[in-house]
Design a protein around this motif. Structure first.
Motif, PDB file in Angstrom:
ATOM      1  N   ASP A  11      -2.257  -2.290  -6.877  1.00 33.19           N
ATOM      2  CA  ASP A  11      -1.868  -0.874  -6.983  1.00 33.19           C
ATOM      3  C   ASP A  11      -3.124   0.005  -6.924  1.00 33.19           C
ATOM      4  OD1 ASP A  11      -2.870  -1.770  -9.445  1.00 33.19           O
ATOM      5  OD2 ASP A  11      -1.632  -0.375 -10.612  1.00 33.19           O
ATOM      6  N   ASP A  16      -9.064  -2.067  -8.569  1.00 26.66           N
ATOM      7  CA  ASP A  16      -8.412  -2.822  -7.486  1.00 26.66           C
ATOM      8  C   ASP A  16      -9.300  -2.779  -6.243  1.00 26.66           C
ATOM      9  OD1 ASP A  16      -5.159  -2.976  -8.266  1.00 26.66           O
ATOM     10  OD2 ASP A  16      -6.229  -1.302  -9.152  1.00 26.66           O
ATOM     11  N   ASN A  38      -0.924   2.315 -10.934  1.00 28.22           N
ATOM     12  CA  ASN A  38      -1.943   3.314 -11.306  1.00 28.22           C
ATOM     13  C   ASN A  38      -1.500   4.709 -10.908  1.00 28.22           C
ATOM     14  OD1 ASN A  38      -3.974   1.760 -12.577  1.00 28.22           O
ATOM     15  ND2 ASN A  38      -4.622   0.967 -10.588  1.00 28.22           N
ATOM     16  N   ILE A 123      -2.996  -7.996  -9.330  1.00 32.58           N
ATOM     17  CA  ILE A 123      -3.859  -7.082 -10.074  1.00 32.58           C
ATOM     18  C   ILE A 123      -3.180  -5.724 -10.300  1.00 32.58           C
ATOM     19  CG2 ILE A 123      -6.040  -8.239  -9.495  1.00 32.58           C
ATOM     20  CD1 ILE A 123      -6.440  -6.301  -7.183  1.00 32.58           C
ATOM     21  N   GLY A 124      -1.866  -5.749 -10.276  1.00 25.70           N
ATOM     22  CA  GLY A 124      -1.089  -4.546 -10.592  1.00 25.70           C
ATOM     23  C   GLY A 124       0.119  -4.967 -11.423  1.00 25.70           C
ATOM     24  N   ASP A 240      -9.742  -5.699 -12.626  1.00 22.07           N
ATOM     25  CA  ASP A 240      -9.281  -6.410 -11.423  1.00 22.07           C
ATOM     26  C   ASP A 240     -10.426  -7.153 -10.737  1.00 22.07           C
ATOM     27  OD1 ASP A 240      -6.833  -5.375 -12.020  1.00 22.07           O
ATOM     28  OD2 ASP A 240      -6.967  -3.729 -10.583  1.00 22.07           O
TER      29      ASP A 240
HETATM   30 CA    CA Z   1      -4.767  -2.673 -10.749  1.00 28.09          CA
END
Ligand code: CA
Ligand code: BDR
Length: 313
Positions: A11, A16, A38, A123-124, A240
């Motif tokens: 995201d 990220d 985010n 990573i989201g 991330d």
């Molecule tokens: Ca993220």
């Protein structure tokens, strides 16, 4: 360094972006699947495409879910990442278009095309992966490895409710589905992130010595760096990027705890908390390898190289 293919669910988001820069510098990246988190989905997709332009990569970008599975999120993370998720740095939008296929469908197809070859790095918020799992519960059997950035393993979180971390707190139901479906995954939590903040002085040196990627990251991270200083945090929190380092180089983890971890989806004060069975009394199978300590030097080397900084090693 990394011989399997990466599929990154993301995201973007400042940290990220750093993680995605690292992935492209050190491994082969099959696709980016994008979620709301985010900031909203249209913007996170735009940001992913912009980043591909900066890197000069033709990695396909698949937009996915634009909201959590069940409830509206309590907040996004624009206070840290800026209203546009990339530090409100007045970027010229990318020319490239996203793919037409939905992120969750792309996950299913790509893991069928490359069974047991893909490292999935999330990573989201976990909405896209949860939807994919509902469509095809056999998905975990085709994934070589799963790395998740999420959670706060002793309850020191960073989201609306005290014990909750953003990626899990944004969509707790999705996280609960994912944590239950995978027998084994690497977990890089917020508390580890706070132990490995990147020193602002060191970052400044990298910005001076790096290439166009460093200049880009300097611009988009200015807002987040200020926000971290205002909050009294030790360095830039790069959750991330830390998770990506663990994905790229599993040996970077110098101490891990493998435990049963579940996600609280009710809880007046604890919805979205990652509940770790530290004593083993609960009897659940250990599903998460929690990164407790990492080799800071190796982490920083991976980040610096991704910004185009030449190092001696
Ligand atoms: Ca993220
Ligand atoms: C996580 O939340 C987001 O704001 C970051 O991009 C990271 O994935 C850290 O809690």
């Amino acid at each position: 360094m990394h011989d399997s293919m990466l599929l990154i669910d993301t995201d973007p988001g400042v940290d990220d972006a750093l993680a995605i820069l690292m992935a492209h510098a050190h491994a082969s990246v099959l696709a980016l699947t994008v979620t709301a988190g985010n900031v909203g989905l249209a913007q996170t997709t735009t940001n992913a495409l912009k980043l591909m332009e900066i890197i000069g990569a033709d990695t396909p970008v698949y937009p996915g879910c634009d909201a959590p599975l069940l409830r509206r999120p309590e907040a996004d993370a624009s206070l840290i990442h800026g209203r546009d998720g990339f530090g409100d740095a007045s970027l010229v939008p990318a020319v490239r278009e996203p793919e037409n296929e939905h992120a969750s469908l792309a996950m299913l197809r790509l893991t069928r095309e490359h069974p047991n070859e893909i490292t999935l790095v999330c990573i989201g918020p976990l909405t896209n992966l949860a939807v994919a799992l509902k469509l095809d519960p056999a998905l975990p059997r085709r994934v070589a490895r799963l790395v998740i950035m999420g959670g706060a393993v002793t309850g020191r979180g960073n989201y609306e409710r005290v014990p909750t971390e953003f990626n899990i707190g944004f969509d707790p139901e999705a996280a609960a589905i994912v944590f239950e479906a995978f027998q084994q995954f690497d977990l890089v939590d917020w508390e580890a992130t706070t132990r490995y903040g990147i020193d602002h002085g060191l970052l400044q040196q990298w910005f001076e010595r790096g290439d166009a990627r460093a200049k880009f990251f300097e611009a988009i991270s200015a807002h987040a760096r200020r926000a971290n200083i205002e909050r009294g945090r030790q360095g830039l929190m790069a959750a991330d990027a830390l998770a990506m380092a663990v994905a790229l180089d599993p040996e970077i983890v110098t101490r891990a705890e493998t435990r049963h971890v579940t996600v609280e989806i009710e809880g007046r004060l604890t919805r979205g908390a990652t509940v770790v069975d530290w004593t083993g009394f609960g009897g659940g199978k250990s599903n998460a390898r929690i990164a407790m300590e990492v080799d800071r030097q190796r982490f920083e080397t991976l980040v610096a190289a991704a910004l185009g900084v030449q190092t001696d090693d």
